[in-house]
Scaffold this motif. Structure first.
Motif, PDB file in Angstrom:
ATOM      1  N   THR A 161       0.838  -1.190   0.000  1.00 49.02           N
ATOM      2  CA  THR A 161       0.000   0.000   0.000  1.00 49.02           C
ATOM      3  C   THR A 161       0.872   1.238   0.000  1.00 49.02           C
ATOM      4  OG1 THR A 161      -1.685  -1.154   1.259  1.00 49.02           O
ATOM      5  CG2 THR A 161      -1.784   1.238   1.251  1.00 49.02           C
ATOM      6  N   ALA A 162       0.521   2.215  -0.850  1.00 50.52           N
ATOM      7  CA  ALA A 162       1.207   3.501  -0.841  1.00 50.52           C
ATOM      8  C   ALA A 162       0.351   4.500  -0.087  1.00 50.52           C
ATOM      9  CB  ALA A 162       1.451   3.993  -2.267  1.00 50.52           C
ATOM     10  N   THR A 163       0.956   5.275   0.787  1.00 50.54           N
ATOM     11  CA  THR A 163       0.211   6.213   1.614  1.00 50.54           C
ATOM     12  C   THR A 163       0.683   7.626   1.338  1.00 50.54           C
ATOM     13  OG1 THR A 163       1.842   5.914   3.363  1.00 50.54           O
ATOM     14  CG2 THR A 163      -0.130   4.540   3.452  1.00 50.54           C
ATOM     15  N   PRO A 164      -0.122   8.667   1.642  1.00 49.13           N
ATOM     16  CA  PRO A 164      -1.488   8.539   2.167  1.00 49.13           C
ATOM     17  C   PRO A 164      -2.491   8.320   1.045  1.00 49.13           C
ATOM     18  CG  PRO A 164      -0.907  10.849   1.988  1.00 49.13           C
ATOM     19  CD  PRO A 164       0.322  10.084   1.592  1.00 49.13           C
ATOM     20  N   GLY A 165      -3.720   8.068   1.419  1.00 46.17           N
ATOM     21  CA  GLY A 165      -4.800   7.969   0.446  1.00 46.17           C
ATOM     22  C   GLY A 165      -4.731   6.742  -0.411  1.00 46.17           C
ATOM     23  N   SER A 166      -4.109   5.653   0.047  1.00 49.08           N
ATOM     24  CA  SER A 166      -3.966   4.461  -0.762  1.00 49.08           C
ATOM     25  C   SER A 166      -4.541   3.265  -0.033  1.00 49.08           C
ATOM     26  CB  SER A 166      -2.487   4.206  -1.078  1.00 49.08           C
ATOM     27  OG  SER A 166      -1.931   5.305  -1.755  1.00 49.08           O
ATOM     28  N   THR A 167      -4.941   2.259  -0.806  1.00 50.42           N
ATOM     29  CA  THR A 167      -5.472   1.045  -0.210  1.00 50.42           C
ATOM     30  C   THR A 167      -4.722  -0.146  -0.727  1.00 50.42           C
ATOM     31  OG1 THR A 167      -7.094   0.814  -1.985  1.00 50.42           O
ATOM     32  CG2 THR A 167      -7.781   2.052  -0.053  1.00 50.42           C
ATOM     33  N   ASP A 168      -4.701  -1.202   0.043  1.00 52.34           N
ATOM     34  CA  ASP A 168      -4.079  -2.470  -0.340  1.00 52.34           C
ATOM     35  C   ASP A 168      -5.183  -3.404  -0.779  1.00 52.34           C
ATOM     36  OD1 ASP A 168      -2.631  -4.728  -0.623  1.00 52.34           O
ATOM     37  OD2 ASP A 168      -1.976  -4.869   1.471  1.00 52.34           O
ATOM     38  N   ASP A 169      -5.181  -3.769  -2.053  1.00 52.26           N
ATOM     39  CA  ASP A 169      -6.285  -4.557  -2.583  1.00 52.26           C
ATOM     40  C   ASP A 169      -5.733  -5.614  -3.521  1.00 52.26           C
ATOM     41  OD1 ASP A 169      -9.503  -3.712  -4.089  1.00 52.26           O
ATOM     42  OD2 ASP A 169      -8.580  -5.630  -3.640  1.00 52.26           O
ATOM     43  N   SER A 170      -5.665  -6.843  -3.055  1.00 56.36           N
ATOM     44  CA  SER A 170      -5.155  -7.919  -3.887  1.00 56.36           C
ATOM     45  C   SER A 170      -6.264  -8.696  -4.561  1.00 56.36           C
ATOM     46  CB  SER A 170      -4.297  -8.874  -3.036  1.00 56.36           C
ATOM     47  OG  SER A 170      -5.073  -9.407  -1.987  1.00 56.36           O
ATOM     48  N   ASP A 171      -7.510  -8.236  -4.453  1.00 54.74           N
ATOM     49  CA  ASP A 171      -8.640  -8.906  -5.079  1.00 54.74           C
ATOM     50  C   ASP A 171      -8.649  -8.599  -6.562  1.00 54.74           C
ATOM     51  OD1 ASP A 171     -12.270  -8.718  -4.644  1.00 54.74           O
ATOM     52  OD2 ASP A 171     -10.990 -10.046  -5.833  1.00 54.74           O
TER      53      ASP A 171
ATOM     54  N   SER B 257       7.134   6.875  -8.168  1.00 57.11           N
ATOM     55  CA  SER B 257       7.371   8.230  -7.672  1.00 57.11           C
ATOM     56  C   SER B 257       6.429   9.237  -8.320  1.00 57.11           C
ATOM     57  CB  SER B 257       8.822   8.647  -7.920  1.00 57.11           C
ATOM     58  OG  SER B 257       9.728   7.856  -7.180  1.00 57.11           O
ATOM     59  N   GLY B 258       6.077   8.995  -9.591  1.00 59.03           N
ATOM     60  CA  GLY B 258       5.130   9.872 -10.250  1.00 59.03           C
ATOM     61  C   GLY B 258       3.773   9.853  -9.573  1.00 59.03           C
ATOM     62  N   PHE B 259       3.300   8.659  -9.219  1.00 63.32           N
ATOM     63  CA  PHE B 259       2.031   8.554  -8.489  1.00 63.32           C
ATOM     64  C   PHE B 259       2.152   9.186  -7.104  1.00 63.32           C
ATOM     65  CE2 PHE B 259       1.133   5.054 -11.509  1.00 63.32           C
ATOM     66  CZ  PHE B 259      -0.139   5.456 -11.923  1.00 63.32           C
ATOM     67  N   ALA B 260       3.292   8.959  -6.446  1.00 58.43           N
ATOM     68  CA  ALA B 260       3.476   9.516  -5.104  1.00 58.43           C
ATOM     69  C   ALA B 260       3.459  11.034  -5.132  1.00 58.43           C
ATOM     70  CB  ALA B 260       4.787   9.010  -4.503  1.00 58.43           C
ATOM     71  N   TYR B 261       4.071  11.613  -6.159  1.00 65.42           N
ATOM     72  CA  TYR B 261       4.062  13.072  -6.263  1.00 65.42           C
ATOM     73  C   TYR B 261       2.641  13.592  -6.428  1.00 65.42           C
ATOM     74  CZ  TYR B 261       5.270  17.807  -7.638  1.00 65.42           C
ATOM     75  OH  TYR B 261       5.370  19.186  -7.684  1.00 65.42           O
ATOM     76  N   LYS B 262       1.832  12.849  -7.191  1.00 62.13           N
ATOM     77  CA  LYS B 262       0.462  13.300  -7.452  1.00 62.13           C
ATOM     78  C   LYS B 262      -0.431  13.162  -6.223  1.00 62.13           C
ATOM     79  CE  LYS B 262      -0.722  14.565 -11.035  1.00 62.13           C
ATOM     80  NZ  LYS B 262      -0.651  15.893 -11.705  1.00 62.13           N
ATOM     81  N   ASN B 263      -0.123  12.191  -5.338  1.00 66.47           N
ATOM     82  CA  ASN B 263      -0.989  12.075  -4.153  1.00 66.47           C
ATOM     83  C   ASN B 263      -0.334  12.597  -2.876  1.00 66.47           C
ATOM     84  OD1 ASN B 263       0.711  10.068  -3.100  1.00 66.47           O
ATOM     85  ND2 ASN B 263      -0.837   8.462  -3.116  1.00 66.47           N
ATOM     86  N   GLY B 264       0.877  13.133  -3.009  1.00 67.10           N
ATOM     87  CA  GLY B 264       1.531  13.737  -1.857  1.00 67.10           C
ATOM     88  C   GLY B 264       2.055  12.752  -0.847  1.00 67.10           C
ATOM     89  N   GLY B 265       2.211  11.469  -1.255  1.00 65.25           N
ATOM     90  CA  GLY B 265       2.663  10.451  -0.324  1.00 65.25           C
ATOM     91  C   GLY B 265       4.060   9.959  -0.614  1.00 65.25           C
ATOM     92  N   ASP B 266       4.396   8.803  -0.043  1.00 62.51           N
ATOM     93  CA  ASP B 266       5.690   8.169  -0.259  1.00 62.51           C
ATOM     94  C   ASP B 266       5.557   7.126  -1.359  1.00 62.51           C
ATOM     95  OD1 ASP B 266       6.855   9.604   1.862  1.00 62.51           O
ATOM     96  OD2 ASP B 266       6.102   8.118   3.312  1.00 62.51           O
ATOM     97  N   PRO B 267       6.587   6.968  -2.194  1.00 62.66           N
ATOM     98  CA  PRO B 267       6.493   5.986  -3.279  1.00 62.66           C
ATOM     99  C   PRO B 267       6.563   4.545  -2.780  1.00 62.66           C
ATOM    100  CG  PRO B 267       8.654   7.033  -3.274  1.00 62.66           C
ATOM    101  CD  PRO B 267       7.830   7.751  -2.257  1.00 62.66           C
ATOM    102  N   ILE B 268       5.914   3.649  -3.512  1.00 59.95           N
ATOM    103  CA  ILE B 268       6.019   2.211  -3.263  1.00 59.95           C
ATOM    104  C   ILE B 268       7.478   1.799  -3.385  1.00 59.95           C
ATOM    105  CG2 ILE B 268       5.405  -0.056  -4.209  1.00 59.95           C
ATOM    106  CD1 ILE B 268       2.800   1.317  -5.247  1.00 59.95           C
TER     107      ILE B 268
END
Length: 474
Positions: A34-44, A88-99
């Motif tokens: 899961t990448a935070t913040p605003g992220s969920t862990d979903d393996s379904d 890192s591109g996704f992390a920059y867009k959501n203000g969180g830490d990269p996977i």
């Protein structure tokens, strides 16, 4: 089930009947993060119904992205580096830490009201494996789009056998052969690339060498496959256009080691410079022979990734002694080199934040592929937000002609060209210098790029629409 997915299954059914989707053991393990913040862990991996909004530029729902990169074997750093930039591109867009986990598996990143499910698969730098995995991702995971391939041959195979048949958008990268977005065989209104390519290397570095050095004759070497041929062909076109004589060219297999005779051929032909279109499989042997020989010509081309640069740096230390100095390197006529991107080539708020976040997450400085794959993620998020839709076709429609706002090369640093979906961006030229103490913390090579000695604006780096080299018109 979303509209169009049944069609994709039918379109690829012939591949499945030929055994392409016999995927036992190939689709990766659990590996969820899961990448935070605003992220969920979903393996379904079950079917999901996207919800979209329109009219106000907002979107909500899920975008499923199949991600293909080599994360094992000799070239796993290529894949890791590409993924680190993408994450890192996704992390920059959501203000969180990269996977940080690059193993096969599913990761979910949330930006605003949209979940981006990333189905990471190890392509093993193989065209066959990439085709198999891409087919499985489209048929069985029902992804909305594909991203990846470090190998140009793999990217071409995915386009030919999956993208064109299934009608699924594909963001190629960091595969760098210019043909992917200039050849009519692979150019496609569903094929995009934010990552820089070999034509951009040549159009920036080749022009600099022709205009700013005393080199008037060049011998071209390249690996005998799509990437190497693209390097040679693009440098040949650019250098000849600039009045530089091409005195010879030679293609050799990847991993070729018998360089003394070929380098002597360049001398005998009167070369004042040579270009090598190779990856880490071949460049170290070429540079070792060059540095240990008595050759009076300049070596130029593209600045490589850390794994190649570290071997070249070790060779320089063996030949020139330690400590390395700028004067010793310059006396060898080693460089200058074009860089698609390195951490110290751009000074802006986005890049500064990117470099800090990337170094904290991975213990490395962003490298050659990092900006292109960061921009790929940034562009996808921007397309979803601008179009108010999570459907692959709508994302593709927004990407066409888009200027990407958030990029390591600065705000609005990349623009997807309407005639071939290749993003143009600035390029720099740098000299190889001894690695500084500050850079050495996160850079495992004895040499690094200097501060830019030249910068080529994005309007001058890509193949123009009316060029003889551009066999693509969308």
């Amino acid at each position: 089930m979303r509209d169009g997915l049944t069609t994709r299954r039918e379109a690829l059914a012939v591949l499945g009947s030929a055994g392409i989707v016999g995927m036992a053991g190939c689709t990766g393990g659990d590996g969820n993060e899961t990448a935070t913040p605003g992220s969920t862990d979903d393996s379904d991996d079950s079917d999901m119904t996207d919800t979209t909004t329109s009219g106000d530029g907002g979107a909500s729902g899920t975008v499923k992205i199949g991600v293909l990169q080599p994360t094992s074997g000799d070239l796993q750093y290529y894949g890791q580096q590409a993924l680190w930039g993408f994450f890192s591109g996704f992390a920059y867009k959501n203000g969180g830490d990269p996977i940080t986990d690059t193993t096969s598996g599913t990761r979910t990143v949330t930006v605003g009201d949209v979940d981006y499910e990333l189905y990471v698969r190890d392509s093993a730098f193989s065209a066959d494996t990439s085709q198999q995995l891409a087919t499985d991702l489209v048929q069985n995971e029902e992804v909305d789009m594909l991203f990846g391939c470090a190998s140009s041959g793999a990217a071409t195979r995915v386009i030919d056998t999956v993208v064109s048949q299934a009608g699924v958008p594909y963001m190629a990268g960091p595969a760098a052969s210019a043909d992917i977005t200039s050849n009519s065989e692979t150019c496609n209104d569903l094929v995009f690339r934010a990552s820089e390519n070999t034509a951009m290397d040549a159009r920036s570095g080749g022009k600099y060498v022709a205009q700013e050095t005393d080199v008037s004759s060049v011998y071209l070497f390249g690996a005998d496959y799509s990437f190497g041929r693209a390097v040679v062909n693009n440098y040949e076109a650019v250098l000849e256009n600039e009045g530089v004589e091409i005195v010879g060219k030679k293609f050799v297999p990847q991993g070729y080691t018998e360089w003394d005779g070929l380098l002597q051929n360049a001398t005998d032909a009167g070369a004042e410079g040579i270009v090598g279109g190779f990856t880490v499989a071949t460049l170290p042997a070429l540079f070792t022979s060059y540095l240990n020989g008595d050759y009076d010509y300049r070596v130029f081309g593209g600045f490589a990734t850390e794994i190649t640069t570290s071997i070249v740096g070790q060779t320089l230390q063996k030949v020139l002694g330690t400590p390395l100095t700028e004067e010793k390197i310059q006396e060898q006529k080693f460089g200058p080199f074009t860089t698609r991107y390195h951490w110290n080539q751009y000074d802006n708020e986005i890049n500064n934040a990117f470099v800090e976040s990337y170094a904290n997450a991975y213990g490395k400085w962003p490298d050659l592929f990092s900006a292109g794959t960061f921009t790929a993620a940034s562009a996808i998020v921007q397309a979803v937000e601008a179009g108010g839709s999570t459907e692959g076709a709508d994302i593709a429609a927004e990407l066409r002609g888009m200027t990407v706002t958030d990029t390591p090369k600065g705000e609005n640093g990349y623009t997807f060209q309407g005639y071939n979906n290749q993003a143009r961006s600035a390029m720099t030229v740098a000299d190889p210098i001894p690695t500084t103490d500050e850079a050495g913390e996160n850079w495992g090579a004895a040499i690094m790029p200097s501060e830019p000695v030249a910068r080529i604006g994005k309007d001058g780096t890509t193949i123009p629409a009316d060029s003889d080299e551009m066999d693509c018109s969308l």
